[in-house]
Design a protein around this motif. Structure first.
Motif, mmCIF file in Angstrom:
data_model
loop_
_atom_site.group_PDB
_atom_site.id
_atom_site.type_symbol
_atom_site.label_atom_id
_atom_site.label_comp_id
_atom_site.label_asym_id
_atom_site.label_seq_id
_atom_site.Cartn_x
_atom_site.Cartn_y
_atom_site.Cartn_z
ATOM 1 N N TYR B 65 0.823 -1.210 0.000
ATOM 2 C CA TYR B 65 0.000 0.000 0.000
ATOM 3 C C TYR B 65 0.858 1.261 0.000
ATOM 4 C CZ TYR B 65 -3.268 -3.580 1.585
ATOM 5 O OH TYR B 65 -4.000 -4.728 1.708
ATOM 6 N N PRO B 66 1.414 1.621 -1.148
ATOM 7 C CA PRO B 66 2.287 2.803 -1.211
ATOM 8 C C PRO B 66 1.627 4.046 -0.628
ATOM 9 C CG PRO B 66 2.306 1.621 -3.300
ATOM 10 C CD PRO B 66 1.235 0.985 -2.466
ATOM 11 N N GLY B 67 2.394 4.733 0.220
ATOM 12 C CA GLY B 67 1.938 6.007 0.756
ATOM 13 C C GLY B 67 0.893 5.937 1.850
ATOM 14 N N ARG B 68 0.491 4.730 2.224
ATOM 15 C CA ARG B 68 -0.556 4.634 3.247
ATOM 16 C C ARG B 68 -0.034 5.063 4.615
ATOM 17 N NH1 ARG B 68 -3.885 -0.837 4.859
ATOM 18 N NH2 ARG B 68 -4.993 -0.497 2.894
ATOM 19 N N GLY B 69 -0.842 5.817 5.344
ATOM 20 C CA GLY B 69 -0.453 6.240 6.689
ATOM 21 C C GLY B 69 -0.455 5.066 7.657
ATOM 22 N N ILE B 70 0.420 5.169 8.662
ATOM 23 C CA ILE B 70 0.537 4.122 9.674
ATOM 24 C C ILE B 70 0.369 4.742 11.052
ATOM 25 C CG2 ILE B 70 2.078 2.402 10.707
ATOM 26 C CD1 ILE B 70 3.474 2.184 7.960
ATOM 27 N N LEU B 71 -0.532 4.185 11.828
ATOM 28 C CA LEU B 71 -0.728 4.635 13.208
ATOM 29 C C LEU B 71 -0.190 3.558 14.145
ATOM 30 C CD1 LEU B 71 -1.964 6.602 15.298
ATOM 31 C CD2 LEU B 71 -4.125 5.348 15.060
ATOM 32 N N LEU B 72 0.823 3.938 14.941
ATOM 33 C CA LEU B 72 1.418 3.004 15.901
ATOM 34 C C LEU B 72 0.789 3.242 17.266
ATOM 35 C CD1 LEU B 72 5.229 3.481 15.048
ATOM 36 C CD2 LEU B 72 3.728 1.658 14.220
ATOM 37 N N LEU B 73 0.142 2.227 17.811
ATOM 38 C CA LEU B 73 -0.496 2.361 19.118
ATOM 39 C C LEU B 73 0.403 1.747 20.184
ATOM 40 C CD1 LEU B 73 -4.212 1.547 18.248
ATOM 41 C CD2 LEU B 73 -3.085 3.777 18.434
ATOM 42 N N VAL B 74 0.811 2.575 21.127
ATOM 43 C CA VAL B 74 1.823 2.150 22.100
ATOM 44 C C VAL B 74 1.212 1.871 23.466
ATOM 45 C CG1 VAL B 74 4.013 2.719 23.203
ATOM 46 C CG2 VAL B 74 3.520 3.568 20.896
ATOM 47 N N ASP B 75 1.366 0.629 23.902
ATOM 48 C CA ASP B 75 1.037 0.250 25.276
ATOM 49 C C ASP B 75 1.985 -0.888 25.639
ATOM 50 O OD1 ASP B 75 -1.678 -1.467 27.003
ATOM 51 O OD2 ASP B 75 -0.034 -0.251 27.774
ATOM 52 N N THR B 76 3.088 -0.559 26.270
ATOM 53 C CA THR B 76 4.114 -1.566 26.534
ATOM 54 C C THR B 76 4.799 -1.339 27.868
ATOM 55 O OG1 THR B 76 6.257 -2.448 25.807
ATOM 56 C CG2 THR B 76 5.778 -0.188 25.202
ATOM 57 N N GLN B 77 5.176 -2.429 28.490
ATOM 58 C CA GLN B 77 5.964 -2.351 29.719
ATOM 59 C C GLN B 77 7.448 -2.430 29.429
ATOM 60 O OE1 GLN B 77 6.103 -6.521 31.827
ATOM 61 N NE2 GLN B 77 4.065 -6.321 30.924
ATOM 62 N N GLY B 78 7.803 -2.385 28.150
ATOM 63 C CA GLY B 78 9.210 -2.448 27.778
ATOM 64 C C GLY B 78 9.543 -3.806 27.195
ATOM 65 N N GLN B 79 10.835 -4.046 27.044
ATOM 66 C CA GLN B 79 11.253 -5.322 26.465
ATOM 67 C C GLN B 79 10.994 -6.460 27.445
ATOM 68 O OE1 GLN B 79 13.317 -2.799 27.276
ATOM 69 N NE2 GLN B 79 15.200 -3.551 28.207
ATOM 70 N N ARG B 80 10.766 -7.645 26.888
ATOM 71 C CA ARG B 80 10.545 -8.809 27.737
ATOM 72 C C ARG B 80 11.866 -9.222 28.381
ATOM 73 N NH1 ARG B 80 7.038 -13.383 25.095
ATOM 74 N NH2 ARG B 80 8.931 -13.957 23.985
ATOM 75 N N LEU B 81 11.820 -9.440 29.689
ATOM 76 C CA LEU B 81 13.041 -9.728 30.443
ATOM 77 C C LEU B 81 13.196 -11.237 30.635
ATOM 78 C CD1 LEU B 81 12.630 -6.889 33.105
ATOM 79 C CD2 LEU B 81 14.075 -6.868 31.069
ATOM 80 N N ARG B 82 13.592 -11.899 29.569
ATOM 81 C CA ARG B 82 13.760 -13.347 29.610
ATOM 82 C C ARG B 82 15.091 -13.760 29.000
ATOM 83 N NH1 ARG B 82 10.257 -15.386 33.255
ATOM 84 N NH2 ARG B 82 8.222 -14.432 32.976
ATOM 85 N N HIS B 83 15.670 -14.774 29.582
ATOM 86 C CA HIS B 83 16.918 -15.313 29.055
ATOM 87 C C HIS B 83 16.738 -15.758 27.598
ATOM 88 C CE1 HIS B 83 19.320 -19.014 28.218
ATOM 89 N NE2 HIS B 83 20.300 -18.206 28.541
ATOM 90 N N ARG B 84 15.611 -16.401 27.332
ATOM 91 C CA ARG B 84 15.366 -16.923 25.975
ATOM 92 C C ARG B 84 15.385 -15.812 24.934
ATOM 93 N NH1 ARG B 84 10.691 -16.670 23.239
ATOM 94 N NH2 ARG B 84 10.274 -18.089 21.503
ATOM 95 N N ASP B 85 14.785 -14.671 25.283
ATOM 96 C CA ASP B 85 14.759 -13.579 24.306
ATOM 97 C C ASP B 85 16.171 -13.052 24.032
ATOM 98 O OD1 ASP B 85 11.860 -13.504 25.615
ATOM 99 O OD2 ASP B 85 11.735 -12.571 23.635
ATOM 100 N N GLU B 86 16.987 -12.998 25.072
ATOM 101 C CA GLU B 86 18.368 -12.545 24.872
ATOM 102 C C GLU B 86 19.158 -13.574 24.059
ATOM 103 O OE1 GLU B 86 19.225 -9.634 25.397
ATOM 104 O OE2 GLU B 86 17.612 -8.985 26.721
#
Lengths: 295, 232
Positions: B65-86
């Motif tokens: 979709y060239p040129g389409r606007g993007i709305l980012l909705l933010v609700d986060t506690q931050g990065q996940r704090l897990r060994h697996r993710d690292e």
């Protein structure tokens, strides 16, 4: 003779990384560009706010360089520190050097200036990506004792290339943070072997998150950086799709692994239990045996 | 604000945004155009899967979709704090999300971030803070760390931190602090449709946050230090 990268100061690293006597510092200590926020909190300031920036020659080619000082507030990014990095990248848009080289050593956002640091990290990312868009390679060198974590870990992965030593570390959250949040069973920060095989240079190299692995030696970092001059990897839809495919594949192949040893074994690394004892120089041979499986 | 309430306030019934776990994604009709909506809910901890999923939505938008606007909705506690993710390299997954947003901006998609509930630490950097501009609802919470934890880590007395935070936006939690420092362009209240309409018109690829921060008095040195480096 070898000069330990990890045990050097930021200025020593820069001095010995570049061609002799070519480093010219921008906003050096004599300029007294310090953080106004630390004094308010009763915390000592640094005259360079913990990051050395400037220009110089590498293999005869003009480059811009930044080196974080891990001994000052863990290399944490605050308002001034972040602005110096942003300024360096914006300067690169003007002077078009052969590369911008960042010697990253940081725990991420400086807590004393947490809000400013958070915004600064995103500004650095934007400025860095602007530089990449103009075809100037951004090269990240990671080998300091404190590692490269938090917002700086994000910045590192926005660069064209990442060079690490085997004792360097690259991650998002430090093991101490994960342990304090979720307990020692989640990530035992005192288990040094675990920490290194999870966040250390060898694992990052084997998984492709580090492009060149070196010993803890400034000369080897220098040689690696020289080898990457002129190698730009522009961001495009095609490159981002390739990155997406790589990351999706990694998740599907290894998402259930609980240890780097499991990943290495599953991917076909010969003798995974011996990786920890190997020299950095042996890793490329090991990786070449299974080039498609890991990265 | 609850995400469903927010979407109703912005788009009425004219949206097809769905929740899949903590991921929000879909499209919405706005002022005669279609927008991509992507983000998180439930104070999501951003792990490798969630970073990758959001990036996929952004990439699909750029691709199809060239040129389409993007709305980012933010609700986060931050990065996940897990060994697996690292172990898997979560910093690379999150950086990928940020780079996808940057690609979209570069390809002429207006990208607007909106912190509608919570924005903490790393999870905020690679989403809202990478947008052309990031806005917030007045009741939203933005921070790196709460004062008690900050006091423990920095070993500075919590009372002292609390006192200093009244006049210094640089470290303490608070959406107003991010407005003062230029990280948040403005707070949205009242007619959210009008706010979104104005934001889309204002979207620019130039990063004016340091200048805004200086003008508002919240971040006095960043812009001038940057300029001194460029002009040295």
């Amino acid at each position: 003779m070898n000069r330990s990268f990890a045990e050097s100061t930021a200025r020593e690293r820069v001095t010995h990384l570049l061609d002799a006597d070519t480093f010219h510092e921008i906003l050096g200590p004599a300029e007294r560009v310090v953080s106004p926020h630390l004094a308010l909190l009763g915390v000592p300031s640094a005259f360079d706010d913990g990051v050395v920036i400037g220009s110089g020659l590498l293999d005869g080619q003009a480059i811009l360089v930044a080196a974080q000082e891990g001994e000052f507030m863990g290399g944490g990014v605050g308002e001034v520190h972040g602005a110096k990095l942003v300024g360096l990248f914006k300067r690169a848009l003007v002077v078009q050097p052969a590369a911008v080289i960042v010697l990253a050593e940081s725990g991420g956002v400086r807590l004393h200036e947490a809000n400013a640091g958070l915004i600064a990290v995103s500004e650095v990312m934007r400025a860095l990506l602007d530089v990449r868009a103009q075809g100037v390679p951004v090269i990240m060198l990671i080998g300091g004792a404190n590692g490269c974590f938090g917002g700086m870990g994000l910045i590192a992965r926005c660069a064209d290339h990442v060079v690490m030593s085997d004792i360097g570390r690259l991650a998002m959250s430090g093991p101490e943070v994960i342990e304090s949040s979720n307990g020692v069973e989640e990530f035992d920060s005192r288990d040094r072997a675990l920490v290194w095989r999870t966040t250390g240079g060898k694992h990052r190299y084997l998984t492709g998150d580090c492009d060149v692995l070196v010993e803890d030696d400034v000369a080897q970092f220098r040689a690696a950086a020289m080898g990457l001059l002129g190698q730009s990897l522009p961001l495009s839809l095609a490159s981002m799709e390739a990155e997406h495919a790589l990351l999706a594949s990694r998740l599907s192949r290894y998402g259930d692994c609980r240890d780097a040893l499991d990943i290495w074994q599953r991917s076909g690394v010969a003798e995974p239990l011996r990786v920890a004892d190997m020299e950095a120089g042996q890793m490329p041979v090991l990786k070449a045996l299974n080039p498609k499986e890991l990265a | 604000m609850n995400w469903e309430t927010l979407l109703a306030a912005l788009f009425g019934n004219s949206h097809e945004v769905k929740r899949d776990g903590d991921l929000l994604s879909g499209s919405a009709e706005f002022n005669g155009r279609t927008l991509t909506v992507v983000g998180t809910t439930n104070h999501a901890a951003i792990g490798v899967e969630l970073a990758l999923a959001q990036a996929r939505v952004v990439l699909n938008t750029v691709r199809e979709y060239p040129g389409r606007g993007i709305l980012l909705l933010v609700d986060t506690q931050g990065q996940r704090l897990r060994h697996r993710d690292e172990l898997l390299g979560i910093n690379r997954y999150m950086a990928h999300m940020g780079c996808c947003v940057e690609l979209a901006r570069r390809q002429h998609h207006p990208v607007i971030g909106l912190v509608y509930d919570q924005a903490l630490s790393g999870g905020f950097i690679t989403s809202g803070l990478m947008a052309d501009a990031c806005y917030a609802l007045p009741e939203a919470e933005i921070r790196v760390m709460r004062l008690p934890a900050m006091a423990r880590v920095t070993k500075i007395d919590e009372q002292r931190l609390a006192e200093l935070s009244k006049s210094n936006p640089v470290f303490a939690p608070g959406v107003e602090n991010y407005v003062a420092m230029g990280g948040i362009r403005a707070l949205w209240s009242g007619d959210l449709k009008a706010c979104l309409s104005a934001a889309l018109l204002d979207a620019s690829t130039l990063d004016a946050r340091a200048a805004d921060g200086a003008a508002r008095g919240g971040r006095r040195l960043a812009a001038q230090v940057t300029a001194r480096v460029v002009n040295a």
